[in-house]
Design a protein around this motif. Structure first.
Motif, mmCIF file in Angstrom:
data_model
loop_
_atom_site.group_PDB
_atom_site.id
_atom_site.type_symbol
_atom_site.label_atom_id
_atom_site.label_comp_id
_atom_site.label_asym_id
_atom_site.label_seq_id
_atom_site.Cartn_x
_atom_site.Cartn_y
_atom_site.Cartn_z
ATOM 1 N N ALA A 74 2.591 -5.027 -19.104
ATOM 2 C CA ALA A 74 2.682 -5.618 -17.768
ATOM 3 C C ALA A 74 4.132 -5.906 -17.395
ATOM 4 O O ALA A 74 4.539 -5.726 -16.244
ATOM 5 C CB ALA A 74 1.852 -6.892 -17.693
ATOM 6 N N LEU A 75 4.937 -6.340 -18.367
ATOM 7 C CA LEU A 75 6.355 -6.560 -18.112
ATOM 8 C C LEU A 75 7.048 -5.254 -17.727
ATOM 9 O O LEU A 75 7.888 -5.223 -16.823
ATOM 10 C CB LEU A 75 7.026 -7.160 -19.352
ATOM 11 C CG LEU A 75 6.910 -8.672 -19.536
ATOM 12 C CD1 LEU A 75 7.447 -9.079 -20.908
ATOM 13 C CD2 LEU A 75 7.650 -9.412 -18.435
ATOM 14 N N ALA A 76 6.665 -4.171 -18.408
ATOM 15 C CA ALA A 76 7.252 -2.868 -18.100
ATOM 16 C C ALA A 76 6.905 -2.448 -16.674
ATOM 17 O O ALA A 76 7.764 -1.966 -15.921
ATOM 18 C CB ALA A 76 6.762 -1.827 -19.107
ATOM 19 N N VAL A 77 5.650 -2.643 -16.277
ATOM 20 C CA VAL A 77 5.225 -2.284 -14.919
ATOM 21 C C VAL A 77 5.879 -3.206 -13.905
ATOM 22 O O VAL A 77 6.290 -2.766 -12.819
ATOM 23 C CB VAL A 77 3.688 -2.335 -14.804
ATOM 24 C CG1 VAL A 77 3.247 -2.146 -13.354
ATOM 25 C CG2 VAL A 77 3.052 -1.266 -15.682
ATOM 26 N N HIS A 78 5.997 -4.492 -14.234
ATOM 27 C CA HIS A 78 6.648 -5.454 -13.338
ATOM 28 C C HIS A 78 8.072 -5.021 -13.023
ATOM 29 O O HIS A 78 8.506 -5.009 -11.860
ATOM 30 C CB HIS A 78 6.640 -6.837 -13.974
ATOM 31 C CG HIS A 78 7.348 -7.896 -13.188
ATOM 32 N ND1 HIS A 78 8.715 -8.092 -13.265
ATOM 33 C CD2 HIS A 78 6.893 -8.807 -12.284
ATOM 34 C CE1 HIS A 78 9.064 -9.078 -12.453
ATOM 35 N NE2 HIS A 78 7.981 -9.534 -11.855
ATOM 36 N N ASP A 79 8.835 -4.652 -14.049
ATOM 37 C CA ASP A 79 10.224 -4.219 -13.840
ATOM 38 C C ASP A 79 10.276 -2.933 -13.023
ATOM 39 O O ASP A 79 11.148 -2.764 -12.156
ATOM 40 C CB ASP A 79 10.915 -4.017 -15.185
ATOM 41 C CG ASP A 79 11.104 -5.332 -15.940
ATOM 42 O OD1 ASP A 79 10.987 -6.394 -15.307
ATOM 43 O OD2 ASP A 79 11.361 -5.296 -17.159
ATOM 44 N N LEU A 80 9.347 -2.033 -13.296
ATOM 45 C CA LEU A 80 9.300 -0.775 -12.554
ATOM 46 C C LEU A 80 8.946 -1.016 -11.092
ATOM 47 O O LEU A 80 9.545 -0.417 -10.182
ATOM 48 C CB LEU A 80 8.267 0.146 -13.213
ATOM 49 C CG LEU A 80 8.239 1.617 -12.799
ATOM 50 C CD1 LEU A 80 9.607 2.251 -12.943
ATOM 51 C CD2 LEU A 80 7.215 2.364 -13.642
ATOM 52 N N PHE A 81 7.990 -1.888 -10.857
ATOM 53 C CA PHE A 81 7.588 -2.236 -9.492
ATOM 54 C C PHE A 81 8.771 -2.854 -8.745
ATOM 55 O O PHE A 81 9.031 -2.560 -7.578
ATOM 56 C CB PHE A 81 6.414 -3.208 -9.552
ATOM 57 C CG PHE A 81 5.566 -3.227 -8.306
ATOM 58 C CD1 PHE A 81 5.851 -2.417 -7.219
ATOM 59 C CD2 PHE A 81 4.465 -4.063 -8.218
ATOM 60 C CE1 PHE A 81 5.070 -2.439 -6.078
ATOM 61 C CE2 PHE A 81 3.675 -4.098 -7.082
ATOM 62 C CZ PHE A 81 3.995 -3.283 -6.006
ATOM 63 N N ALA A 103 0.826 -1.207 0.000
ATOM 64 C CA ALA A 103 0.000 0.000 0.000
ATOM 65 C C ALA A 103 0.859 1.256 0.000
ATOM 66 O O ALA A 103 0.493 2.284 -0.558
ATOM 67 C CB ALA A 103 -0.925 -0.013 1.217
ATOM 68 N N VAL A 104 2.054 1.166 0.618
ATOM 69 C CA VAL A 104 2.977 2.291 0.644
ATOM 70 C C VAL A 104 3.477 2.600 -0.760
ATOM 71 O O VAL A 104 3.734 3.752 -1.113
ATOM 72 C CB VAL A 104 4.184 1.975 1.564
ATOM 73 C CG1 VAL A 104 5.146 3.143 1.621
ATOM 74 C CG2 VAL A 104 3.708 1.603 2.952
ATOM 75 N N LEU A 105 3.618 1.557 -1.586
ATOM 76 C CA LEU A 105 4.211 1.716 -2.912
ATOM 77 C C LEU A 105 3.192 2.074 -3.984
ATOM 78 O O LEU A 105 3.572 2.329 -5.135
ATOM 79 C CB LEU A 105 4.924 0.419 -3.303
ATOM 80 C CG LEU A 105 6.138 0.041 -2.441
ATOM 81 C CD1 LEU A 105 6.650 -1.339 -2.826
ATOM 82 C CD2 LEU A 105 7.237 1.074 -2.609
ATOM 83 N N GLY A 106 1.909 2.082 -3.651
ATOM 84 C CA GLY A 106 0.888 2.350 -4.654
ATOM 85 C C GLY A 106 1.071 3.693 -5.346
ATOM 86 O O GLY A 106 1.071 3.780 -6.586
ATOM 87 N N LEU A 107 1.232 4.752 -4.560
ATOM 88 C CA LEU A 107 1.379 6.088 -5.137
ATOM 89 C C LEU A 107 2.677 6.243 -5.921
ATOM 90 O O LEU A 107 2.652 6.747 -7.056
ATOM 91 C CB LEU A 107 1.286 7.152 -4.036
ATOM 92 C CG LEU A 107 1.354 8.614 -4.503
ATOM 93 C CD1 LEU A 107 0.251 8.912 -5.506
ATOM 94 C CD2 LEU A 107 1.262 9.554 -3.306
ATOM 95 N N PRO A 108 3.845 5.800 -5.380
ATOM 96 C CA PRO A 108 5.068 5.874 -6.183
ATOM 97 C C PRO A 108 4.977 5.095 -7.491
ATOM 98 O O PRO A 108 5.511 5.524 -8.519
ATOM 99 C CB PRO A 108 6.132 5.277 -5.259
ATOM 100 C CG PRO A 108 5.614 5.507 -3.888
ATOM 101 C CD PRO A 108 4.126 5.373 -4.000
ATOM 102 N N LEU A 109 4.292 3.937 -7.463
ATOM 103 C CA LEU A 109 4.144 3.155 -8.690
ATOM 104 C C LEU A 109 3.306 3.905 -9.706
ATOM 105 O O LEU A 109 3.660 3.977 -10.895
ATOM 106 C CB LEU A 109 3.510 1.801 -8.375
ATOM 107 C CG LEU A 109 3.281 0.889 -9.586
ATOM 108 C CD1 LEU A 109 4.604 0.486 -10.216
ATOM 109 C CD2 LEU A 109 2.487 -0.359 -9.178
#
Length: 305
Positions: free
Chosen positions: A284-291, A104-110
């Motif tokens: 999704a791969l791009a978001v996965h790597d970013l996450f 939940a902490v990472l939601g906004l940064p993501l």
């Protein structure tokens, strides 16, 4: 097979009624019923049980519903990949986050990072319980999730990312929270606790720790809403148990007492999970790597293991 029939079938099951699905799809009800009849003929199985209250899938219908969701999502990914061929990743990506967690902490940064790097990706963030999210990943309705490690679960691949100790979070003056740096399980036995329900991993590990100490937690309220929990803790209505990172993110810890739980320590593991049978789309791969980058950066800045 005409995939439009699969799409219609999914909508019928979701709506629980052919009439409501016909309104949603702007298709005449007899034509929609005919599509179901064609599917039942093709599969040689009854797919829906009809009653005065609407329709419900048979066992065969539920099996088709799960596969239809996967097929339609794969078609959506294929269309998105073709549309953006040679361009930056684009399309929709669904991410699940466990409430009361580092996720939940990472939601906004993501969300911020995706908007900056991949403006053509539409990010859908869903905070829910691990079991609900795991099922969504298995059925292809969600791409990835950062949740408390509930593995192994068939159809879901877990990538362990962090291990955190749980802490007591309470208003000043709450005993024994104001005494010393740590608090033991035995000392917590008389503390009024506000915890999530028993289906939540936090609650399960707390209950297990008390049970092993032959004690019973004094739960005075079960709260699933983060906003309500914040208000209740600040008002002194009870204490709660959270990982330090989550407590720091959702509560004003400057005005609260936070003590690590010891004798024994209580740990929770967080994992990034994806489907083990369905490949991630390009966006999704791009978001996965970013996450992944954000989780590692968070670990460097906030500790944990």
């Amino acid at each position: 097979m005409d995939t439009r029939r699969l799409y219609s079938f999914v909508k019928i099951v979701d709506a629980g009624s052919i009439t409501r699905a016909a309104d949603i799809l702007h298709i005449a009800q007899p034509a929609l019923s005919q599509q179901v009849s064609v599917l039942e003929t093709e599969f040689k199985q009854q797919l829906l049980i009809r009653s005065k209250r609407g329709v419900a899938p048979t066992d065969a219908g539920r099996a088709l519903y799960r596969h239809a969701q996967l097929i339609l999502r794969q078609l959506e990914h294929a269309q998105a990949a073709v549309d953006v061929c040679g361009r930056a990743p684009a399309g929709s990506v669904s991410v699940g986050l466990a409430p009361y967690s580092t996720g939940a902490v990472l939601g906004l940064p993501l969300l911020r990072a995706v908007r900056e790097r991949y403006p053509d990706i539409l990010l859908h963030i869903n905070e829910n319980f691990g079991g609900v999210i795991s099922e969504a990943i298995m059925t292809g309705r969600m791409d990835m999730a950062f949740i408390y490690d509930a593995g192994p679960i068939r159809g879901v691949q877990f990538e362990p990312m962090r291990t955190e100790d749980l802490c007591l979070v309470a208003a000043p003056g709450t005993r024994p929270a104001s005494e010393g740096d740590d608090v033991s399980i035995a000392e917590l036995a008389d503390v009024d606790l506000l915890l999530p329900s028993r289906i939540h991993t936090i609650r399960q590990v707390v209950d297990t720790a008390f049970r092993r100490a032959s004690l019973e937690p004094k739960v005075v309220g079960e709260i699933e809403s983060v906003l309500t929990l914040v208000s209740a803790i600040s008002a002194g209505l009870g204490a709660t148990v959270l990982p330090w990172s989550a407590a720091q993110a959702i509560l004003d810890v400057r005005n609260l007492v936070v003590r690590r739980i010891v004798d024994p320590t209580i740990e929770v593991k967080l994992s990034l999970c994806t489907s083990d049978h369905q490949p991630l789309s390009e966006p999704a791969l791009a978001v996965h790597d970013l996450f992944h980058e954000l989780i590692l950066e968070f670990g460097r800045n906030h500790g944990g293991r």
